[in-house]
Write an enzyme that holds these catalytic residues in place. Sequence first.
Site, mmCIF file in Angstrom:
data_model
loop_
_atom_site.group_PDB
_atom_site.id
_atom_site.type_symbol
_atom_site.label_atom_id
_atom_site.label_comp_id
_atom_site.label_asym_id
_atom_site.label_seq_id
_atom_site.Cartn_x
_atom_site.Cartn_y
_atom_site.Cartn_z
ATOM 1 N N HIS A 34 0.825 -1.212 0.000
ATOM 2 C CA HIS A 34 0.000 0.000 0.000
ATOM 3 C C HIS A 34 0.854 1.256 0.000
ATOM 4 O O HIS A 34 0.499 2.265 -0.583
ATOM 5 C CB HIS A 34 -0.887 0.028 1.243
ATOM 6 C CG HIS A 34 -2.018 -0.935 1.160
ATOM 7 N ND1 HIS A 34 -2.734 -1.117 0.006
ATOM 8 C CD2 HIS A 34 -2.550 -1.753 2.072
ATOM 9 C CE1 HIS A 34 -3.656 -2.020 0.221
ATOM 10 N NE2 HIS A 34 -3.563 -2.436 1.467
ATOM 11 N N ARG A 71 -7.224 -5.524 -11.870
ATOM 12 C CA ARG A 71 -6.870 -6.498 -10.819
ATOM 13 C C ARG A 71 -7.911 -6.412 -9.696
ATOM 14 O O ARG A 71 -7.806 -5.539 -8.831
ATOM 15 C CB ARG A 71 -5.499 -6.176 -10.235
ATOM 16 C CG ARG A 71 -4.330 -6.423 -11.157
ATOM 17 C CD ARG A 71 -3.040 -6.114 -10.402
ATOM 18 N NE ARG A 71 -1.874 -6.677 -11.036
ATOM 19 C CZ ARG A 71 -0.995 -5.978 -11.747
ATOM 20 N NH1 ARG A 71 -1.172 -4.682 -11.916
ATOM 21 N NH2 ARG A 71 0.056 -6.565 -12.277
ATOM 22 N N ARG A 105 -10.276 -9.000 -14.671
ATOM 23 C CA ARG A 105 -9.677 -10.290 -14.314
ATOM 24 C C ARG A 105 -10.321 -10.799 -13.032
ATOM 25 O O ARG A 105 -10.444 -10.056 -12.062
ATOM 26 C CB ARG A 105 -8.176 -10.123 -14.099
ATOM 27 C CG ARG A 105 -7.512 -11.449 -13.737
ATOM 28 C CD ARG A 105 -6.027 -11.309 -13.622
ATOM 29 N NE ARG A 105 -5.620 -10.675 -12.385
ATOM 30 C CZ ARG A 105 -4.358 -10.426 -12.056
ATOM 31 N NH1 ARG A 105 -3.394 -10.748 -12.904
ATOM 32 N NH2 ARG A 105 -4.049 -9.855 -10.927
ATOM 33 N N GLU A 139 0.331 -17.035 -18.173
ATOM 34 C CA GLU A 139 1.372 -16.678 -17.195
ATOM 35 C C GLU A 139 1.982 -17.892 -16.522
ATOM 36 O O GLU A 139 2.850 -17.782 -15.668
ATOM 37 C CB GLU A 139 0.814 -15.700 -16.159
ATOM 38 C CG GLU A 139 -0.433 -16.170 -15.449
ATOM 39 C CD GLU A 139 -1.000 -15.120 -14.485
ATOM 40 O OE1 GLU A 139 -0.277 -14.189 -14.107
ATOM 41 O OE2 GLU A 139 -2.173 -15.261 -14.103
ATOM 42 N N ASN A 158 4.975 -11.121 -15.376
ATOM 43 C CA ASN A 158 5.468 -11.130 -13.985
ATOM 44 C C ASN A 158 5.536 -12.564 -13.474
ATOM 45 O O ASN A 158 6.520 -12.980 -12.868
ATOM 46 C CB ASN A 158 4.558 -10.317 -13.067
ATOM 47 C CG ASN A 158 4.393 -8.887 -13.547
ATOM 48 O OD1 ASN A 158 5.147 -8.439 -14.388
ATOM 49 N ND2 ASN A 158 3.400 -8.194 -13.021
ATOM 50 N N ASP A 159 4.469 -13.292 -13.722
ATOM 51 C CA ASP A 159 4.458 -14.689 -13.275
ATOM 52 C C ASP A 159 5.134 -15.617 -14.276
ATOM 53 O O ASP A 159 5.828 -16.549 -13.877
ATOM 54 C CB ASP A 159 3.017 -15.152 -13.029
ATOM 55 C CG ASP A 159 2.536 -14.667 -11.671
ATOM 56 O OD1 ASP A 159 3.293 -14.801 -10.699
ATOM 57 O OD2 ASP A 159 1.422 -14.136 -11.594
ATOM 58 N N ARG A 210 10.615 -14.394 -7.118
ATOM 59 C CA ARG A 210 10.907 -12.967 -7.283
ATOM 60 C C ARG A 210 11.247 -12.284 -5.966
ATOM 61 O O ARG A 210 11.892 -11.261 -5.932
ATOM 62 C CB ARG A 210 9.658 -12.253 -7.813
ATOM 63 C CG ARG A 210 9.437 -12.392 -9.257
ATOM 64 C CD ARG A 210 8.365 -11.433 -9.659
ATOM 65 N NE ARG A 210 7.049 -12.070 -9.651
ATOM 66 C CZ ARG A 210 5.912 -11.403 -9.750
ATOM 67 N NH1 ARG A 210 5.912 -10.104 -9.798
ATOM 68 N NH2 ARG A 210 4.771 -12.036 -9.771
ATOM 69 N N CYS A 235 0.213 -7.766 -20.281
ATOM 70 C CA CYS A 235 -0.128 -6.853 -19.192
ATOM 71 C C CYS A 235 0.834 -6.945 -18.012
ATOM 72 O O CYS A 235 0.618 -6.320 -16.982
ATOM 73 C CB CYS A 235 -1.565 -7.083 -18.735
ATOM 74 S SG CYS A 235 -1.855 -8.749 -18.115
HETATM 75 C C1 PEP Z 1 1.500 -10.996 -14.363
HETATM 76 O O1 PEP Z 1 1.682 -12.037 -13.724
HETATM 77 O O2 PEP Z 1 2.279 -10.601 -15.238
HETATM 78 C C2 PEP Z 1 0.338 -10.143 -14.087
HETATM 79 C C3 PEP Z 1 0.054 -9.092 -14.828
HETATM 80 O O3 PEP Z 1 -0.416 -10.457 -13.026
HETATM 81 P P1 PEP Z 1 -0.054 -10.035 -11.543
HETATM 82 O O4 PEP Z 1 1.121 -9.104 -11.586
HETATM 83 O O5 PEP Z 1 -1.270 -9.391 -10.999
HETATM 84 O O6 PEP Z 1 0.259 -11.353 -10.936
HETATM 85 MG MG MG Z 2 0.098 -12.845 -12.525
#
Ligand code: PEP
Ligand code: MG
Length: 588
Positions: free
Chosen positions: A196, A303, A339, A439, A462-463, A473, A510
């Site tokens: 946050h 999200r 999502r 992902e 990201n995932d 990560r 994304c």
């Molecule tokens: C991702 O995993 O790239 C993604 C956009 O989802 P989040 O970052 O919310 O896991």
């Molecule tokens: Mg993700």
Amino acid sequence: MQRQVHILHGVPASAGIAIGYAVVLDTRKIERYPKIRITSALVEDETKRFHDAVSASKKQIIEAIRELENHNVVKEHAFILETHLMMLSDPALTGRVEQLISEENINAEWALKIALGEIEKDFESIGDEYIKSRVDDTTFVGERLLRNLIGKKMSGFHLLENSVIIAHDLSPTDTAMMNKEKVLGFATDVGGLTSHTSIIAHSLEMPAVVGLKNASSIVSPGDKVIVDGISGLVIVNPSESQVSEYEQRARSYLSLELKLKEKAKSPAITKDGKYVKIKGNLEFKEEVKTVLDHGAEGIGLYRTEFLYLNRNRIPCEEDHFEAYKAVVEAVSPYNTVIRTLDLGGDKFYSSLGELKNEMNPVMGLRAIRLCLREVEIFKVQLRGILRASHYGNTSIMFPMISGMEELLRAKEVLEETKDDLRKQGIPFDENIPVGIMVEVPSAATIADILATEVDFFSIGTNDLIQYALAIDRKNEYVNYLYEPLHPAVLRLIKFTIDAAHNSGIPVSMCGEMAGRVIYTPILLGMGIDTLSTNAFSISHVKEMARKLNIEKCRQLAENLFQIKTAQEIYDFINREIVDKSPDICALL
Ligand code: PEP
Ligand code: MG
């Protein structure tokens, strides 16, 4: 005395450069507090002392809420602080402390610590039934109370001009209290991009670096500091030449920002005339205006898990409907991709007790897996989304799909929900597009099969990177391996894009990779249709696309697959694209 130079590396939480003088806040948890047995005659005085601390804490939080309102920060952020305010009136905490003081004859600090310990224990025992609220919030409120009790100031916010705040951690209240006229930026030992504190820093447009591990012990009050919220660096006691270099960078950053803001709403058309759609990622419905003002042509990722946090009950259908309808109406005629719940993993510390105990939560009961286990909770959200789709251009997206069975089951639940709405005569978009996040590496490698069952893909790098390269990560020892340009990652992305196009469906990206302009040439070259990113990167990505020639990007992408390492790929992009254009250099 010569002050020592240090360069600290952390997570860039909010872009921009701040150069100022350190104010080191003592925000470490108070471990030592008085434990005193009192006589019955002192119970009344002790209770009054506790009430005074509660009042002082409330006053500080109300002040912080006002600060946020003065800066027009989105309501949801003030809501976090309102939750803290509510906790201070909750008899579960205050009543219990009073009871302990009078029944156990102990001082207020001791009673408070016992009461907080009991509440935290209760959190631990919550099953997977409902999300209560965050343990962190209880800790922040408890710490504030304790400091007010023992007369230790929470934070010295009586600041001089040009202050840079250095702290172990900052609560959302601390962050909100920062006077923008005096505080230029901040840096903390802990925290991540999704905390946050980072989110509020973003809203205040204040440069920030978090996750620095030991900044608060290294930096001394009054040290000169540079906070580079773009690359995640903090330079302590920089040399004169470093200061002038960063002053120059700060000036270029601000003038570039200004220039890009002016063009933000114009479309991104490459030099050879290809239109590239750039959408925005959204966490709170209140941010929709900011995202659109930054030039988003739709929402590529909403999200929704933030709807589940910071409330003491699970959201009901009306909560979902109201939030989604507001976004969809504001964004239409552009499309909003909603999502479904992606709680769990390490991203958001979930209060779902069952998740907490998992050995390896990122690979555990997360996202669609959780929804397919808790079908009733899932259906409540789906009803909210479907109902909102009646009011504007909406798509549904399932996260963390790993195989065909999971996708088919999710679609089946969606169909059941649609049937229920039809029977009740409740309108929704009968043709609402359904897509998935790609992902999980297994989804990427069967993208050709999955593509036959959905209307679109969105690649979540990201995932995808985390799973493909087997790196946590959050683990400081291995996150140097987190590499979007790893040939394996690029192959997974390319295969996904080709599979989508062979099936005639569009593919978006994304994850964070979509917002980093250095990657834009290869992503466009590989054929990505849409990039969706945080508000602050939209104008940058658009500008990058305007400077590119799509044909050249295609050739670049084709040649990438002969290259063996991420570093060589990086050098290749620089050589072929960046070095050839000073305009592009300025954007990086
Ligand atoms: C991702 O995993 O790239 C993604 C956009 O989802 P989040 O970052 O919310 O896991
Ligand atoms: Mg993700």
